[in-house]
Motif scaffolding. Structure first.
Motif, PDB file in Angstrom:
ATOM      1  N   UNK A 402       2.344  13.544   5.436  1.00 53.11           N
ATOM      2  CA  UNK A 402       3.582  13.031   6.031  1.00 53.11           C
ATOM      3  C   UNK A 402       3.310  12.234   7.303  1.00 53.11           C
ATOM      4  N   UNK A 403       3.982  11.112   7.417  1.00 54.42           N
ATOM      5  CA  UNK A 403       3.965  10.293   8.639  1.00 54.42           C
ATOM      6  C   UNK A 403       5.406   9.862   8.903  1.00 54.42           C
ATOM      7  N   UNK A 404       5.629   9.183  10.047  1.00 52.62           N
ATOM      8  CA  UNK A 404       6.994   8.741  10.363  1.00 52.62           C
ATOM      9  C   UNK A 404       7.364   7.549   9.489  1.00 52.62           C
ATOM     10  N   UNK A 405       8.440   7.743   8.746  1.00 50.42           N
ATOM     11  CA  UNK A 405       8.987   6.652   7.935  1.00 50.42           C
ATOM     12  C   UNK A 405      10.441   7.018   7.598  1.00 50.42           C
ATOM     13  N   UNK A 406      11.343   6.082   7.787  1.00 51.80           N
ATOM     14  CA  UNK A 406      12.752   6.351   7.511  1.00 51.80           C
ATOM     15  C   UNK A 406      13.120   5.910   6.093  1.00 51.80           C
ATOM     16  N   UNK A 407      13.769   6.799   5.385  1.00 53.86           N
ATOM     17  CA  UNK A 407      14.188   6.499   4.006  1.00 53.86           C
ATOM     18  C   UNK A 407      15.277   7.477   3.606  1.00 53.86           C
ATOM     19  N   UNK A 430      10.409  11.659   7.958  1.00 49.66           N
ATOM     20  CA  UNK A 430       9.013  11.979   7.665  1.00 49.66           C
ATOM     21  C   UNK A 430       8.792  11.952   6.158  1.00 49.66           C
ATOM     22  N   UNK A 431       7.622  11.463   5.749  1.00 49.54           N
ATOM     23  CA  UNK A 431       7.313  11.449   4.334  1.00 49.54           C
ATOM     24  C   UNK A 431       5.946  10.850   4.066  1.00 49.54           C
ATOM     25  N   UNK A 432       5.513  10.968   2.819  1.00 48.64           N
ATOM     26  CA  UNK A 432       4.247  10.381   2.383  1.00 48.64           C
ATOM     27  C   UNK A 432       4.496   8.890   2.135  1.00 48.64           C
ATOM     28  N   UNK A 433       4.093   8.064   3.079  1.00 44.93           N
ATOM     29  CA  UNK A 433       4.471   6.643   3.055  1.00 44.93           C
ATOM     30  C   UNK A 433       4.082   5.925   1.762  1.00 44.93           C
ATOM     31  N   UNK A 436       6.509   7.051  -0.900  1.00 42.63           N
ATOM     32  CA  UNK A 436       7.857   6.529  -0.659  1.00 42.63           C
ATOM     33  C   UNK A 436       7.954   5.094  -1.152  1.00 42.63           C
ATOM     34  N   UNK A 437       6.945   4.311  -0.813  1.00 40.39           N
ATOM     35  CA  UNK A 437       6.964   2.894  -1.220  1.00 40.39           C
ATOM     36  C   UNK A 437       6.783   2.743  -2.725  1.00 40.39           C
ATOM     37  N   UNK A 438       5.962   3.594  -3.332  1.00 37.31           N
ATOM     38  CA  UNK A 438       5.700   3.503  -4.761  1.00 37.31           C
ATOM     39  C   UNK A 438       6.943   3.852  -5.577  1.00 37.31           C
ATOM     40  N   UNK A 439       7.679   4.893  -5.160  1.00 41.46           N
ATOM     41  CA  UNK A 439       8.800   5.384  -5.947  1.00 41.46           C
ATOM     42  C   UNK A 439      10.162   4.919  -5.428  1.00 41.46           C
ATOM     43  N   UNK A 440      10.158   3.941  -4.526  1.00 45.70           N
ATOM     44  CA  UNK A 440      11.423   3.449  -3.968  1.00 45.70           C
ATOM     45  C   UNK A 440      12.321   2.886  -5.067  1.00 45.70           C
ATOM     46  N   UNK A 441      13.609   3.212  -4.978  1.00 45.27           N
ATOM     47  CA  UNK A 441      14.588   2.707  -5.942  1.00 45.27           C
ATOM     48  C   UNK A 441      14.804   1.212  -5.749  1.00 45.27           C
ATOM     49  N   UNK A 467      17.711  -1.223   1.592  1.00 46.77           N
ATOM     50  CA  UNK A 467      17.561   0.188   1.934  1.00 46.77           C
ATOM     51  C   UNK A 467      16.315   0.757   1.257  1.00 46.77           C
ATOM     52  N   UNK A 468      15.627   1.623   1.960  1.00 48.60           N
ATOM     53  CA  UNK A 468      14.483   2.332   1.372  1.00 48.60           C
ATOM     54  C   UNK A 468      14.992   3.694   0.914  1.00 48.60           C
ATOM     55  N   UNK A 469      14.960   3.925  -0.384  1.00 52.35           N
ATOM     56  CA  UNK A 469      15.515   5.160  -0.945  1.00 52.35           C
ATOM     57  C   UNK A 469      14.645   5.645  -2.091  1.00 52.35           C
TER      58      UNK A 469
END
Length: 557
Positions: A402-407, A430-433, A436-441, A467-469
């Motif tokens: 986990x690192x700082x990332x807003x989603x 916080x999340x696995x950046x 998060x980017x790989x599975x973003x909607x 939006x990052x979701x």
């Protein structure tokens, strides 16, 4: 019949075990049918107020044999039950009806799992078309009500012909009742074995005919089937439906024809069964599928069918016996009627208003068309063939990376009931950046609930592009090739036809959906037709509905 039921209810009061009460009734039937003088003599003695319990139990044990004998409680009024039995018709057909009533109609006895409705027994046995020199096998024979039907039907065609019966049953109490049933039907029961077919199958030979109404609620351990020659490559099927175990096991022994009761949903398309269904197709094993009326099996809400199997078929006969013509109301449940029409259609193999033939060469997938309507609409492509991507949502936080990332963490609460979804309620920092980017909607992603009683579906708005979701692990994402395809697919899932197709998958996996099966779901070729106009209407009504709800809330003050 009323006298037999009175007798059974009276005997039940003196015996804790329901199966013991059935055994005693069968013992009395055997005495009445094969040794009537004992019945007459006992009634005479009882009328003279001489004690009957010890002498009659001793005579019954001598006739029945120690292995099967169940003693009648000495406190029972023997004279009462003997007179009831003597005054009653105890032909096999009447005994069958008696057993049907106490096991199927009177569900408070909790015996319905151990027997089969009378008319279903008749249908199964007549479909087999048993000949006198054939070996018949039942891998889970229960209390043996099928054996009474086998005896009557075969002996009606070929009087006094021997019946070569083989079977296995896990429960020794049920086996005892089944053997008494055989004794009553004058069938040898030496080859009815008490055995766990999964751990150590008893028989090594092939059987001409196989008949089976498997348990649907059994908990079956499959961890030791991986190396079993019967289940090679197929052991995982048992985790889905108990009846698959008995089907796979029985097919290993099949020579000529087999009949099985199955839940209809087990024949619907699923990647889990694809290897097994391919085997069906390659060997032409499916001879017929007969869909049965609803509500004929007590405490079973599923749809049921009879699957008829035999080698080297060129076509599948589909018989739709669900309509009102094939059932009548009988108390809380239905009973199958007009069996002759079903059987005539089966043996004639000619199409009519309730049955049709489907050549194997016309089947476009391993999904079995169960009705003519299914056949007419069977053309289409799977989601995979349409180029659609299907994958599970992911948990992307709470780990060591986990690192700082807003989603936004998207769940079912973020699904709009109708049309586009674009508002998210759970924001994380916080999340696995990389995850998060790989599975973003993405815009126009369609999402479905992984679990639930009914499918929940939404489509994400183009407005989420900024939006990052990420959808959580309780969501399945369907990512289309382009927006037009996505709108068409959403409208299909929204339709009654699409909801039914999805519901079948949820039911199949016990209220959850399987990603591989969803990929294999066949979508009609016209799924995009008029979808743009329909989707605009859905969104417009959704906006109106939201405005009405807001107005109603405002009135609360």
């Amino acid at each position: 019949m009323e006298k037999l039921l009175q007798c059974f209810e009276y005997i039940k009061r003196y015996h804790v075990d329901m199966l013991d009460s059935i055994s005693i009734m069968l013992e009395l039937f055997i005495i009445k049918n094969f040794h009537p003088h004992i019945l007459t003599e006992s009634i005479t003695l009882g009328s003279k107020r001489k004690p009957l319990a010890q002498s009659l139990n001793a005579k019954i044990e001598e006739i029945i044999g120690q292995e099967l004998f169940i003693a009648i409680n000495p406190n029972i009024n023997f004279l009462k039950i003997l007179k009831l039995i003597q005054a009653t018709d105890t032909t096999l057909s009447n005994i069958e009806e008696f057993l049907h009533i106490i096991t199927q109609k009177k569900t408070s006895n909790k015996l319905y799992y151990y027997s089969t409705p009378l008319e279903i027994n008749e249908l199964l046995v007549r479909l087999l078309d048993i000949q006198s020199d054939e070996k018949i096998y039942n891998p889970c024979y229960g209390i043996g009500t099928l054996f009474l039907m086998i005896s009557q039907i075969l002996h009606a065609k070929q009087p006094n012909s021997p019946i070569a019966l083989y079977g296995e049953e896990l429960d020794s109490r049920l086996a005892k009742v089944a053997k008494l049933t055989c004794k009553l039907a004058n069938i040898a029961y030496d080859n009815l074995i008490i055995n766990d077919i999964l751990k150590a199958p008893f028989f090594e030979q092939k059987f001409d005919k196989i008949i089976c109404n498997p348990p649907f609620s059994a908990h079956i351990g499959v961890e030791y089937l991986k190396d079993d020659k019967r289940f090679k490559g197929l052991h995982s099927l048992a985790k889905t439906y108990a009846e698959w175990v008995f089907l796979i096991h029985a097919l290993y022994y099949l020579k000529k024809r087999a009949v099985f009761i199955l839940r209809t949903q087990t024949l619907q398309k699923s990647s889990l069964e694809s290897e097994f269904m391919q085997r069906f197709y390659k060997q032409g094993l499916i001879e017929a599928i007969i869909e049965l009326p609803k509500n004929i099996f007590p405490h079973q809400n599923a749809d049921f069918c009879v699957l008829v199997l035999s080698p080297n078929n060129q076509e599948i006969l589909n018989i739709d016996a669900k309509g009102e013509h094939f059932w009548k109301k009988d108390g809380k449940y239905n009973r199958l009627v007009n069996l002759n029409e079903i059987l005539d259609a089966f043996f004639a193999r000619k199409e009519n208003e309730f049955c049709f033939l489907m050549p194997y060469t016309h089947l476009t997938s391993y999904h079995l068309p169960l009705t003519r309507r299914d056949s007419e609409h069977s053309e289409g492509k799977t989601l995979s063939a349409l180029g659609v991507e299907v994958f599970r949502g992911q948990r992307v936080y709470g780990g060591k990376n986990d690192t700082r990332i807003e989603y936004y963490d998207v769940g079912l609460a973020d699904f709009s009931e109708y049309g586009f979804s674009e508002e998210f309620f759970t924001k994380r920092s916080l999340g696995d950046k990389p995850k998060v980017q790989k599975y973003a909607l993405k815009p126009y992603d369609i999402c479905l609930s992984l679990r639930g009683n009914t499918p929940k579906v939404t489509i994400f708005s183009p407005n989420i592009a900024h939006k990052l979701a990420v959808a959580n692990a309780g969501i399945v994402i369907v990512r289309c090739v382009n927006p037009k395809q996505a709108i068409g697919l959403y409208c299909y899932f929204y339709s009654h036809q699409g909801q039914k197709a999805l519901s079948t998958l949820y039911e199949h996996y016990t209220k959850s959906i399987d990603v591989q099966s969803l990929k294999s779901l066949t979508i009609p070729t016209d799924f995009e037709s008029h979808s743009q106009e329909r989707f605009k209407q859905i969104c417009a009504f959704s906006t109106q509905l939201r405005e009405v709800k807001n107005a109603l809330e405002a009135l609360r003050g």
